[in-house]
Design a protein around this motif. Structure first.
Motif, PDB file in Angstrom:
ATOM      1  N   UNK A 196     -26.640  23.025 -50.620  1.00 41.18           N
ATOM      2  CA  UNK A 196     -26.969  22.829 -49.193  1.00 41.18           C
ATOM      3  C   UNK A 196     -27.301  21.361 -48.916  1.00 41.18           C
ATOM      4  N   UNK A 245     -38.508  25.421 -44.121  1.00 38.39           N
ATOM      5  CA  UNK A 245     -37.310  24.776 -44.667  1.00 38.39           C
ATOM      6  C   UNK A 245     -37.430  24.448 -46.154  1.00 38.39           C
ATOM      7  N   UNK A 274     -33.839  31.029 -35.524  1.00 38.05           N
ATOM      8  CA  UNK A 274     -32.873  29.942 -35.671  1.00 38.05           C
ATOM      9  C   UNK A 274     -31.436  30.478 -35.681  1.00 38.05           C
ATOM     10  N   UNK A 275     -31.239  31.589 -36.343  1.00 35.92           N
ATOM     11  CA  UNK A 275     -29.873  32.081 -36.556  1.00 35.92           C
ATOM     12  C   UNK A 275     -29.254  32.733 -35.321  1.00 35.92           C
ATOM     13  N   UNK A 324     -32.005  28.446 -42.690  1.00 35.83           N
ATOM     14  CA  UNK A 324     -31.939  29.306 -41.500  1.00 35.83           C
ATOM     15  C   UNK A 324     -33.137  30.217 -41.319  1.00 35.83           C
ATOM     16  N   UNK A 325     -34.065  30.183 -42.218  1.00 34.27           N
ATOM     17  CA  UNK A 325     -35.228  31.047 -42.107  1.00 34.27           C
ATOM     18  C   UNK A 325     -36.446  30.230 -42.538  1.00 34.27           C
ATOM     19  N   UNK A 326     -37.304  29.836 -41.599  1.00 34.41           N
ATOM     20  CA  UNK A 326     -38.397  28.946 -41.957  1.00 34.41           C
ATOM     21  C   UNK A 326     -39.351  29.543 -42.994  1.00 34.41           C
ATOM     22  N   UNK A 369     -29.848  36.463 -44.283  1.00 39.32           N
ATOM     23  CA  UNK A 369     -29.939  35.543 -43.136  1.00 39.32           C
ATOM     24  C   UNK A 369     -29.396  34.176 -43.540  1.00 39.32           C
ATOM     25  N   UNK A 370     -29.830  33.721 -44.697  1.00 36.63           N
ATOM     26  CA  UNK A 370     -29.389  32.407 -45.182  1.00 36.63           C
ATOM     27  C   UNK A 370     -27.866  32.407 -45.401  1.00 36.63           C
ATOM     28  N   UNK A 386     -42.282  23.436 -43.081  1.00 36.85           N
ATOM     29  CA  UNK A 386     -41.267  23.447 -42.033  1.00 36.85           C
ATOM     30  C   UNK A 386     -41.106  22.019 -41.515  1.00 36.85           C
ATOM     31  N   UNK A 435     -34.370  26.250 -47.549  1.00 42.69           N
ATOM     32  CA  UNK A 435     -33.975  27.383 -46.705  1.00 42.69           C
ATOM     33  C   UNK A 435     -33.567  26.823 -45.340  1.00 42.69           C
ATOM     34  N   UNK A 463     -37.871  35.854 -37.848  1.00 43.31           N
ATOM     35  CA  UNK A 463     -36.933  35.513 -38.916  1.00 43.31           C
ATOM     36  C   UNK A 463     -35.572  35.077 -38.386  1.00 43.31           C
ATOM     37  N   UNK A 521     -26.047  32.329 -42.060  1.00 49.05           N
ATOM     38  CA  UNK A 521     -26.104  30.991 -41.466  1.00 49.05           C
ATOM     39  C   UNK A 521     -25.177  30.017 -42.179  1.00 49.05           C
ATOM     40  N   UNK A 532     -26.493  32.946 -52.398  1.00 45.91           N
ATOM     41  CA  UNK A 532     -27.526  33.710 -51.687  1.00 45.91           C
ATOM     42  C   UNK A 532     -27.181  35.201 -51.731  1.00 45.91           C
TER      43      UNK A 532
END
Lengths: 492, 196
Positions: A17, B125, A101-102, B121-123, A65-66, B139, B119, A98, A69, A46
């Motif tokens: 990433x 980071x 952001x996504x 997309x899910x805090x 979720x990760x 974060x 991470x 959760x 995304x 993931x």
């Protein structure tokens, strides 16, 4: 997989990433491609964590979720959707944060992809034939969705230019090595649509012997359910669902529908909220649907073909895949909805079309039997729905999109008189009236537009802050415009 | 506000304080964001550490030597050159990427701990501990301008967008959380312990 293996996978994914972020900050096409590959590999790592039986439900949800995304970042909405639809129901609850952001990223990416996918289809009931896609369209698809290996596979088999074909094949191979075998690629192409679509069966059955189902009642019930369920999914799960009729069967009326983007827990969640939190679904519209079912003595059963997913542990989620609204259930729903309606406002009654003049324009187009084309209105396809809804809120259109007498009347007026008239229409709408009452005033002029957000937060249950803010913007815009034409304002 | 505490930090040190596999890709975005013209290699941040109703004002002087850093990362100089030449696609993501590196510096100074996972997309980071149901992390956010006002907005939320603090507070699986926010114009930063 041991704990240390899980940590190793996660660490490797993290390195990828970070490298992808760096590469994406560079403009070179090769760097962008390398970033896509890294994001995809990170997503796969993931998923390796998510699919282990040893991980907890919470840890699995985080990994999904990760992965979702990362697939979106890798411009692959197909595989992102696979993960999205595997998410457990509890992550959609508004207080878990959760998906903060996504959700908007997923919504936007899949909305765009759905539009592109439908433009490929020749028949509504069949996936697009890859042989029928033009070269120009294919080039555009690989540009917009470079992470979707299936598009590279088609391109590799299509290109006459050997060099271009080799590049496409190489990219396909890097994304999905198994696609070297045409059969694997073809099968995967045919599965794309199935990843987005759930088959939904809407069955209407006469509750009393001798009752005949008329087309009018069947179509009204279908429309009422479509709006109630579709909006519920949009609000709860954050993605729009397209309901595409496939076929209808005689006897009891059974409608087969392809539901594009239907979340796995949609029916279970809908069923639960109907009973325990009707304010989250929309009490007014529940009452409308129930009234239609009772008037016509119809039992409505809606079911999906979603198979439960085995994650290797007991999930707290219920996975009901059908819901039945019979006479007994309708009675109970009506009671609960009536109570909820007294203390709440339905989110459907809140406009989300900022430009009131454009609402009039839409009514004008309908009056002259013209298509509601997003380009003519200078808005997106989704916004056309918002403007259509706004016209209904003002009483200018019926629920079936026909002009009301008020709609026909407003078309005849000039711009200023339209606004003068709209003042009264808005004040007497469910939303306008509730806003005035909430402000303890008599007319719109007694309302403080700065309090629009607070009004919505207090009056519309389940409306999240982002949506409330968006809708508040519309109310403020309408208030600003209409105040200048208010009947009680006196001559300026 | 309590008295100022001064920190002088050289970016080369980040390779020792944090996982080099993460640091190597955090440096280039950080430098190109802070130093687009490559004229200045020392930057003075005012870093406000929020502790309940009180705060401590830190002064963080961040400096580096590109030649030294390039010993760890052979493509650093060429990447910086390309970023400076404006050959970038993700301009809007620049502050976010740069803030990852800056937050690692803050973690090294204020917590003396190491980031173990990222991470996106899910805090939070930057994760310091990935124990299931007992996550610990930081974060991160970066803003180009508007200083503390912009950072406070990210922290508290506005215009219908929920702030980072409330998002972390709601997460039951996160037991220890910090927020690290950075602004380039002016050079200010906020560090807040949200949990426990």
């Amino acid at each position: 997989m041991s704990r240390s293996d899980i940590e190793r996978q996660r660490h490797e994914a993290s390195i990828m990433k970070m490298r992808a972020m760096r590469l994406r900050a560079l403009g070179d096409e090769k760097d962008q491609w390398d970033a896509i590959l890294l994001l995809r590999r990170a997503a796969e790592k993931e998923l390796a964590v998510a699919h282990r039986k040893a991980v907890s439900e919470q840890e699995q949800a985080r990994a999904l979720i990760e992965a979702c995304g990362l697939f979106l970042e890798a411009r692959d909405p197909v595989r992102a959707t696979e993960q999205w639809l595997r998410l457990p129901g509890w992550v959609f609850a508004s207080n878990t944060s959760m998906l903060e952001r996504l959700k908007p990223l997923y919504r936007e990416a899949t909305r765009t992809f759905a539009a592109d996918w439908f433009s490929l289809k020749k028949k509504p009931s069949a996936p697009p034939a890859y042989s029928g896609i033009s070269d120009r369209k294919l080039n555009s698809l690989t540009k917009n969705y470079p992470g979707v290996a299936e598009f590279w596979w088609i391109l590799a088999n299509r290109k006459n230019d050997k060099k271009e074909a080799a590049v496409a094949r190489d990219r396909m191979r890097q994304l999905e090595p198994a696609f070297e075998q045409d059969n694997a690629a073809r099968e995967s192409w045919e599965q794309i649509e199935h990843k987005f679509i759930r088959n939904l069966t809407i069955a209407m059955q006469a509750e009393r012997q001798g009752t005949i189902l008329l087309l009018e009642s069947v179509s009204r019930i279908t429309t009422a359910f479509n709006e109630l369920f579709g909006d519920f999914i949009d609000e709860t799960f954050g993605n729009a669902v397209g309901f595409l009729p496939q076929s209808a069967r005689a006897g009891s009326f059974i409608l087969d529908v392809a539901a594009w983007g239907l979340p796995r827990f949609a029916i279970a969640e809908f069923d639960q909220k109907l009973t325990h939190a009707p304010e989250r679904v929309g009490p007014q519209r529940i009452m409308e649907l129930v009234a239609l079912l009772r008037q016509n003595n119809v039992k409505l059963t809606v079911s999906t073909d979603i198979a439960p997913i085995d994650f290797g542990f007991e999930s707290g989620d219920t996975e009901a895949t059908s819901i039945t609204l019979d006479a007994k259930r309708c009675r109970a729903l009506l009671e609960a909805a009536k109570i909820a309606a007294l203390r709440t406002l339905d989110s459907r009654d809140i406009p989300q079309a900022d430009d009131l003049l454009r609402v009039f324009k839409l009514v004008e187009l309908l009056e002259s039997n013209e298509m509601l084309d997003p380009d003519t209105l200078d808005i997106t396809k989704r916004q056309v729905d918002y403007y259509r809804r706004a016209a209904k809120i003002l009483g200018l259109l019926t629920e079936s999109d026909e002009l009301t007498a008020a709609g026909s009347h407003i078309v005849r007026l000039d711009a200023e008189d339209r606004l003068r008239t709209a003042v009264v229409y808005f004040e007497s709408s469910v939303c306008g009236n509730a806003w005035i009452e909430w402000s303890e005033g008599k007319t719109l002029l007694d309302v403080n537009p700065d309090e629009a957000f607070d009004f919505l937060q207090e009056s519309v249950p389940g409306l999240n802050a982002v949506t409330a803010e968006r809708r508040a913007q519309t109310l403020v815009a309408w208030h600003r415009l209409l105040s200048g034409y208010h009947y009680a304002a006196g001559p300026s | 506000m309590r008295k100022k505490q001064k920190w002088a930090y050289r970016l080369e040190q980040l390779y020792k304080d944090q996982d080099p596999d993460f640091v190597i890709d955090a440096i280039a975005p950080l430098i190109s964001w802070l130093d687009p013209s490559a004229r200045q290699r020392s930057h003075r941040f005012e870093l406000r550490q929020q502790i309940r109703d009180d705060s401590i004002a830190h002064e963080l002087v961040l400096s580096w030597n590109v030649a030294e850093l390039a010993k760890h990362d052979e493509r650093l100089e060429s990447d910086l050159e390309r970023m400076r030449a404006g050959k970038t696609l993700m301009l809007e993501s620049k502050p976010e990427y740069a803030a990852y590196g800056l937050a690692m510096v803050a973690i090294s100074c204020l917590l003396q701990r190491r980031v173990v996972a990222i991470s996106c997309f899910c805090p939070p980071d930057l994760l310091l501990d990935t124990t299931p149901a007992a996550l610990r992390g930081v974060e991160v956010a970066g803003r180009s301008s508007k200083g503390y006002t912009a950072l406070k907005t990210a922290l508290d939320g506005s215009s219908g967008k929920r702030g980072k603090r409330v998002q972390l507070l709601e997460r039951q699986d996160v037991v220890e959380a910090y927020i690290s926010l950075w602004c380039r114009e002016p050079l200010v930063s906020i560090w807040e312990q949200v949990k426990p």
